[in-house]
Scaffold this motif. Structure first.
Motif, PDB file in Angstrom:
ATOM      1  N   SER A  90       0.821  -1.217   0.000  1.00 35.95           N
ATOM      2  CA  SER A  90       0.000   0.000   0.000  1.00 35.95           C
ATOM      3  C   SER A  90       0.854   1.266   0.000  1.00 35.95           C
ATOM      4  O   SER A  90       0.338   2.359  -0.199  1.00 35.95           O
TER       5      SER A  90
ATOM      6  N   LEU B 146      -3.744   1.486  -2.759  1.00 40.26           N
ATOM      7  CA  LEU B 146      -2.643   2.312  -2.258  1.00 40.26           C
ATOM      8  C   LEU B 146      -3.121   3.262  -1.163  1.00 40.26           C
ATOM      9  O   LEU B 146      -4.236   3.788  -1.211  1.00 40.26           O
TER      10      LEU B 146
ATOM     11  N   ASP C 238      -1.770   2.047  -9.052  1.00 42.95           N
ATOM     12  CA  ASP C 238      -3.013   2.448  -8.403  1.00 42.95           C
ATOM     13  C   ASP C 238      -4.205   1.641  -8.917  1.00 42.95           C
ATOM     14  O   ASP C 238      -5.205   1.483  -8.226  1.00 42.95           O
TER      15      ASP C 238
ATOM     16  N   ILE D 173       3.905   3.204  -1.790  1.00 41.12           N
ATOM     17  CA  ILE D 173       4.704   3.240  -3.017  1.00 41.12           C
ATOM     18  C   ILE D 173       5.788   4.303  -2.885  1.00 41.12           C
ATOM     19  O   ILE D 173       5.513   5.413  -2.410  1.00 41.12           O
TER      20      ILE D 173
END
Lengths: 353, 353
Positions: free
Chosen positions: A125, A149, A144, A127
């Motif tokens: 989740s 995310l 996404d 990045i």
């Protein structure tokens, strides 16, 4: 096309088509030589490469891709500019030409999302984006679409570029809302998935030092596409399972340059086909060595042509003086009443209409 | 362009530009890799090749050339269909696209005329054409611009093609009037210059048997451009001085395939540069091994662009969605008011106007 179907549907379609193509890939039917090109330092540092691919019995696509790292600052143009041409192998005719600058960003993002789906933790989740230029936008968008995310951490060696990233990803369609500029260290230690997409100079890599990371860290190494250009520390590669997109090319141009043959893992295609065998890798450190594969461009061009026909977009251009006698190259020159015939492409379109 | 300046002036300009380019050729400045491509037998026997060339510091041209020997009979299209693209090495942008089917015939003819000027007897007046398709038309036209021709002898394995050759060369501008269909033997024994331009199958060459010829016979071997495809008997090659256009390529694809390295003479460029040393060869048997060199295509493309600008011909097409922010590939997608900007090419044109 984007205005017709929306940017999310386009990315989803790209991801779906690429996944199918990776599963179906047959090297006896789809012939893809390693790309070649010209490198130069005049008039500026740059590279122009051709990336051909043949679907035996139907079409050849050739993507021309330029890499000019000073384009954004000096010319206000993208680093990567590209065009793609499609040829009919029944006759040799050019049947389509399209810009591939947007397409390259789109398919590179989509491929990272596919690699991450099979290599990263499904619970990813957070990045991290190292390099916040044009490619980072589509990397984030594609991820996404595949992951839920929560947080995006952004780092660029040029603070102005990471600053502007927030605005560039404020488009309608992106689900993740928390996009923050971060320190490189913060990003490295807390990301579930990292995408590197930098214009680091040849020999100047890596773009960060190896450090403590999440044990399941997955990296999409996107920027390494040039002999001598690498982004990832060798020690991190060596403690990770490294999967290239196109092994022959990755050994010459990708992160795999830093590794011995024994240190290189299965290709993305092998991974997807044997997904049960490789299910465990979502919990260990992994790197997708994305040098950019001509198969991706062929799939992207197919999608483009398909939507162009579906929505009746695109323009027919006549570049050929076709003689009614194929053995007379001068017919149009000697006959003042010679009229330009409908092109092959126009006929294709009429047939389908 | 042909209607503006006439077919003779166009051929003369092509010959002049190519001669200058051969004299000025510097392999450190003009980078020309051997061509590569796809060969296939589905959906029909064919070949698609890319022929790139870089003028360092300015432009890259890439000619895509298709060779489909069944095109004329099955599709009523030329055997050789081709397009050429020009890229700006400062940015990577595509700046021009043109049909190169006519251009390929034109430059191949012009190059044979140049080779003949330096290799054939200056008193050459009898031309023999073996293979009377599209390429034979420009071979004859180019030779007609350089020699005072009296007689043309034509042979094709398909009598219908040699029959129609007379009509195809009845265009205004050709000086020679006597064009006759002949027996192969007649042609071989009496020609001063022979051009071979056939679609002989791989492994089926040569297209004639060695026999008594004029002692100064010069041959332009044009059709040999494929591994395994050759037109000229080996014994004739061995008793002639054989000069390739592009030695690396001719050894793979040309008549030079039949020869050892020691049996291959100087390249056409070497010959032209050292013309005094090689003055004697106009009185001995010679063969120009013309596989087709990307330098010729670059020179032809330059000529085309030059005339297009001079006569304000050609069309500006917009294939690129350029964002005002080069780091935002999605700008056009999210901004409904986004308007398509003038292309780089249009700006070039404006600057010159």
């Amino acid at each position: 096309m984007v205005h017709r179907i929306g940017i999310n549907a386009l990315m989803d379609e790209m991801i779906e088509r690429l996944t199918s193509a990776f599963v179906a890939y047959d090297p006896d039917e789809t012939i893809i030589p390693a790309r070649a090109g010209f490198q130069y330092d005049r008039p500026d540092i740059g590279l122009l490469e051709w990336m051909p691919a043949m679907q035996t019995g139907s079409a050849v696509t050739v993507k021309m891709v330029g890499y000019h790292p000073r384009n954004p600052s000096v010319k206000h143009l993208p680093t990567i500019l590209s065009t793609i041409s499609i040829y009919d192998t029944a006759s040799g005719h050019l049947v389509g030409l399209a810009d591939a600058t947007f397409l390259t960003a789109l398919r590179t993002g989509a491929t990272s999302a596919i690699a991450s789906k099979f290599m990263a933790s499904p619970r990813s989740s957070v990045i991290g984006l190292i390099g916040a230029g044009a490619q980072a936008v589509t990397q984030l968008h594609a991820l996404d679409r595949v992951f839920s995310l929560k947080k995006v951490m952004v780092y660029d060696s040029d603070p102005a570029i990471s600053d502007s990233f927030l605005e560039r990803t404020s488009f309608q369609g992106l689900n993740v809302v928390q996009v923050n500029k971060n320190s490189l260290n913060d990003l490295l230690q807390n990301s579930d998935i990292i995408c590197t997409a930098t214009s680091v100079d040849i020999g100047d890599g890596p773009v960060f030092e190896d450090t403590t990371t999440q044990p399941w860290l997955h990296i999409n190494a996107v920027g390494s596409d040039f002999p001598g250009k690498t982004e990832i520390p060798k020690s991190l590669l060596q403690r990770s399972l490294v999967c290239p997109d196109f092994p022959e090319q990755a050994k010459n141009e990708g992160e795999c340059q830093q590794l011995s043959a024994a240190e290189i893992g299965p290709s993305l295609v092998e991974l997807i086909r044997d997904r049960e065998k490789y299910a465990y890798i979502t919990e260990i450190p992994t790197v997708f060595d994305s040098t950019g594969w001509a198969l991706e461009d062929q799939v992207a061009a197919d999608m483009l042509i398909n939507f162009a026909r579906q929505f009746n977009l695109g323009t027919t251009i006549q570049i050929e003086s076709v003689s009614s006698d194929p053995r007379n190259p001068y017919q149009f020159a000697v006959d003042k009443n010679y009229s330009i015939p409908v092109s092959e492409f126009a006929r294709h379109k009429n047939l389908e209409a």
